[in-house]
Design a protein around this motif. Structure first.
Motif, mmCIF file in Angstrom:
data_model
loop_
_atom_site.group_PDB
_atom_site.id
_atom_site.type_symbol
_atom_site.label_atom_id
_atom_site.label_comp_id
_atom_site.label_asym_id
_atom_site.label_seq_id
_atom_site.Cartn_x
_atom_site.Cartn_y
_atom_site.Cartn_z
ATOM 1 N N GLU A 140 0.841 -1.189 0.000
ATOM 2 C CA GLU A 140 0.000 0.000 0.000
ATOM 3 C C GLU A 140 0.883 1.249 0.000
ATOM 4 O OE1 GLU A 140 -3.794 0.195 2.494
ATOM 5 O OE2 GLU A 140 -2.304 1.237 3.722
ATOM 6 N N LYS A 141 0.544 2.190 -0.867
ATOM 7 C CA LYS A 141 1.270 3.456 -0.894
ATOM 8 C C LYS A 141 0.257 4.582 -0.743
ATOM 9 C CE LYS A 141 4.488 6.298 -3.418
ATOM 10 N NZ LYS A 141 5.204 6.547 -4.642
ATOM 11 N N ARG A 142 0.496 5.397 0.260
ATOM 12 C CA ARG A 142 -0.334 6.578 0.502
ATOM 13 C C ARG A 142 0.582 7.779 0.576
ATOM 14 N NH1 ARG A 142 -4.900 4.707 4.862
ATOM 15 N NH2 ARG A 142 -5.786 3.080 3.562
ATOM 16 N N GLY A 143 0.486 8.612 -0.437
ATOM 17 C CA GLY A 143 1.399 9.757 -0.491
ATOM 18 C C GLY A 143 2.820 9.272 -0.649
ATOM 19 N N GLU A 144 3.674 9.644 0.286
ATOM 20 C CA GLU A 144 5.080 9.235 0.261
ATOM 21 C C GLU A 144 5.342 7.998 1.114
ATOM 22 O OE1 GLU A 144 7.473 10.570 -1.693
ATOM 23 O OE2 GLU A 144 5.797 11.690 -2.557
ATOM 24 N N LYS A 145 4.335 7.519 1.827
ATOM 25 C CA LYS A 145 4.517 6.370 2.718
ATOM 26 C C LYS A 145 4.150 5.080 2.006
ATOM 27 C CE LYS A 145 3.916 8.750 7.043
ATOM 28 N NZ LYS A 145 3.372 8.673 8.378
ATOM 29 N N PHE A 146 4.986 4.062 2.232
ATOM 30 C CA PHE A 146 4.789 2.745 1.646
ATOM 31 C C PHE A 146 4.706 1.725 2.769
ATOM 32 C CE2 PHE A 146 6.428 -1.180 -0.260
ATOM 33 C CZ PHE A 146 5.589 -1.277 -1.366
ATOM 34 N N ARG A 147 3.678 0.856 2.728
ATOM 35 C CA ARG A 147 3.507 -0.158 3.766
ATOM 36 C C ARG A 147 3.400 -1.539 3.146
ATOM 37 N NH1 ARG A 147 -1.104 0.531 8.000
ATOM 38 N NH2 ARG A 147 -2.319 -0.146 6.232
#
Length: 86
Positions: free
Chosen positions: A73-80
């Protein structure tokens, strides 16, 4: 598709005989393969010195002890990376 992957593994096996690292193969659209063929492909790759990563939008292999499922999952600049069955 299964035959193409098996041929690629056989060819690549020639090049990794003296390698010290583990090589990973990434197989996209694995949902096209029956779960028994997925199992056979995984075993063949492992016996040939490879580890395999199956990529599919939907989990299709029934045994969670054999394969681990992850959601990316990528939200904005964060990747999980989220483990779905561990």
């Amino acid at each position: 598709m299964l035959l193409k992957i098996a041929i690629a593994i056989a060819i690549l096996k020639v090049y990794i005989k003296n390698a010290e690292n583990i090589f990973f193969l990434i197989v996209d659209e694995v949902a096209r393969l029956h779960s028994e063929n997925q199992r056979r492909l995984k075993n063949f790759a492992n016996e040939s010195g490879f580890r395999i990563i199956f990529v599919t939008p939907e989990p299709v292999f029934a045994d969670p002890e054999v394969l681990l499922y992850y959601k990316f999952e990528k939200r904005g600049e964060k990747f999980r990376v989220i483990a779905l069955n561990r």
